[in-house]
Design an enzyme around this catalytic site. Structure first.
Site, short mmCIF file in Angstrom:
data_model
loop_
_atom_site.label_atom_id
_atom_site.label_comp_id
_atom_site.label_asym_id
_atom_site.label_seq_id
_atom_site.Cartn_x
_atom_site.Cartn_y
_atom_site.Cartn_z
N SER A 40 0.88 -1.19 0.00
CA SER A 40 0.00 0.00 0.00
C SER A 40 0.91 1.22 0.00
O SER A 40 1.15 1.86 1.01
CB SER A 40 -0.91 -0.01 1.23
OG SER A 40 -0.17 0.15 2.41
N GLU A 205 0.99 -9.25 7.25
CA GLU A 205 1.94 -8.82 8.28
C GLU A 205 1.88 -9.67 9.55
O GLU A 205 2.20 -9.21 10.64
CB GLU A 205 1.69 -7.35 8.64
CG GLU A 205 2.01 -6.42 7.49
CD GLU A 205 2.05 -4.95 7.90
OE1 GLU A 205 1.66 -4.63 9.05
OE2 GLU A 205 2.45 -4.13 7.07
N HIS A 358 8.45 -1.11 9.55
CA HIS A 358 8.78 -2.14 8.57
C HIS A 358 7.92 -1.91 7.31
O HIS A 358 7.19 -0.93 7.23
CB HIS A 358 8.48 -3.52 9.18
CG HIS A 358 6.99 -3.74 9.36
ND1 HIS A 358 6.41 -4.98 9.43
CD2 HIS A 358 5.95 -2.85 9.47
CE1 HIS A 358 5.12 -4.87 9.56
NE2 HIS A 358 4.80 -3.59 9.61
N LYS A 381 6.43 0.08 14.27
CA LYS A 381 5.46 -0.86 13.71
C LYS A 381 6.24 -1.99 13.07
O LYS A 381 7.05 -1.76 12.16
CB LYS A 381 4.65 -0.20 12.58
CG LYS A 381 3.64 0.81 13.01
CD LYS A 381 2.47 0.94 12.02
CE LYS A 381 2.85 1.05 10.56
NZ LYS A 381 1.68 1.16 9.67
#
Ligand code: PEP
Ligand code: MG
Length: 407
Positions: A40, A205, A358, A381
């Site tokens: 994204s 993720e 990340h 994150k």
């Protein structure tokens, strides 16, 4: 510093997509660095160079060709000096000639070489390079994955459990909470679908990715975990670029929202649940809507990611518009360690928080953990706990905690 050998190879990220790993040798020192890849992405990110078939052939040729010729040609006195030369060698605004992935792989490896040569841990070398007070970041764990990372089974991209405090203790809380959420989700899925197949789908993720028709359901589940542990809270990455519809608004679970209606939705969620931050609540082109939400969000931090893309010019524009109160820092959005450090410095100068991140396609490189600790970031994150490459970042932070106690 004299670098004697520069090589690169193609490795696969967590989505099994090609990415690049760089190896540098200087005397007895050998270092490696690999580069993550986003899905994204913001439209202003530096360019990730891929061949037509998705491979890294050209990026590797650039590392082993032009870049190797430059950096083996002379002695270097600092990592900054090499990064400056790499940026000049590329010569484009978005690193599209040599590739931000090729340049960043070398830049991270160079940072490792200089840390090793100085005999200090990586995080300490980064702190010294940028003039930062190193400190443990809050853990932003992406417990439930939605959006583009999970076929939109949930509307927002990331439902995050935030844990502050000492990393070893925060990570223990996170492990407990993640396991508990898994158990709860299994029983919810079982009663929702009356099925014995209670396998919970996972997202890109390493977070759970159940499907709920009720928008508030994931927040109820997270709030129950927050109630059990002090010092924890909820964050989301709405990744709203991906929620845009073609009538000037946003669509979530089949329902259309104007920008004002979406802002009212966030206001309602903030009131009802223990929120810490909201990332990319609107599309990257909607700076004005960010500013309106920031003005009424009170203590809740509004974070720019696709909006700011770790880019000094974009951060400056956001500052002028008072659009946000935090910047997500992703080194591969800008393409060098030097510029990622500068983006943190600019973020701090604006009085904002820096949250290091990340990418959704990750490798086993834990550089981002050292970077987050070295710059003393507000948070990091690094995904959910259902994937090794995500856990490794948090585990590196626990190692750093021990190193910091010892040095
Ligand atoms: C994000 O949007 O914050 C993220 C980590 O996802 P990606 O790497 O796909 O941009
Ligand atoms: Mg994001």
């Amino acid at each position: 510093m004299k670098i004697t050998s520069v090589s690169a190879m193609q490795v696969l990220d967590t989505r099994e997509k090609p990415t690049v790993e760089v190896t540098l040798i200087s005397g007895e020192m050998v270092v490696h660095a690999s580069v993550p890849s986003g899905k994204s992405t913001g439209s202003h990110e530096a360019l990730e160079l891929r061949d037509a078939d998705g491979g890294m052939g050209t990026a590797i040729a650039n590392v082993e060709g032009e870049i190797a010729s430059l950096i083996t040609s002379r002695e270097w006195s600092s990592a900054d000096e090499i990064d400056t030369a790499l940026i000049a060698l590329d010569g484009t605004r978005d690193k599209s000639r040599l590739g931000a992935n090729a340049i960043l792989g070398v830049s991270i490896a160079v940072q490792r070489l200089f840390a090793e040569a100085a005999g200090v841990p990586l995080w300490k070398a980064i702190a010294e390079r940028g003039g930062f007070s190193a400190a443990a970041p809050r853990l932003y764990l992406n417990f439930m994955n939605g959006g583009e990372h999970a076929d939109f089974r949930l509307p927002f991209q990331e439902y995050i459990f935030v844990v502050g405090g000492k990393t070893s203790e925060a990570y223990a809380i996170a492990q407990d909470a993640f396991a508990k959420l898994g158990t709860v989700l299994k029983s919810v899925l079982k009663s929702n679908f009356n099925t014995f197949n209670t396998e919970i789908p996972m997202g890109d993720e390493g977070g759970y990715s159940p499907k709920f028709e009720e928008l508030e359901k994931p927040f109820e589940l997270l709030a129950a975990l927050v109630a059990e542990h002090s010092g924890t809270s909820i964050a989301i990455d709405a990744a709203a670029n991906a929620l845009r519809n073609d009538i000037g608004g946003y669509t979530l679970i089949g329902k259309d929202y104007t920008p004002d209606e979406l802002r009212a939705l966030y206001a309602g969620l903030i009131k009802k649940f223990p929120f810490h931050s909201i990332e990319d609540p609107f599309a990257e082109t909607s700076m004005g809507d960010f500013a309106k939400l920031t003005a009424e969000a009170g203590e809740v931090i509004i974070v720019g990611d696709d909006l700011t893309v770790t880019n000094p010019e974009r951060i400056k524009t956001a500052r002028e518009a008072k659009a946000i109160t935090a910047v997500l820092i992703k080194p591969n959005q800008i393409g060098s360690v030097k510029e990622a450090i500068e983006a943190v410095q600019m973020t701090r100068a604006a009085g904002w928080a820096a949250i290091c991140s990340h990418r959704s396609g990750e490798t086993d490189d834990t550089f981002i953990a050292d970077f987050a600790y070295g710059v003393g970031a507000h948070g990091i994150k690094a995904g959910g706990l259902g994937q090794k490459e995500r856990r490794e970042k948090y585990e590196r932070l626990v190692e750093i905690e021990k190193e910091a106690e010892a040095v």
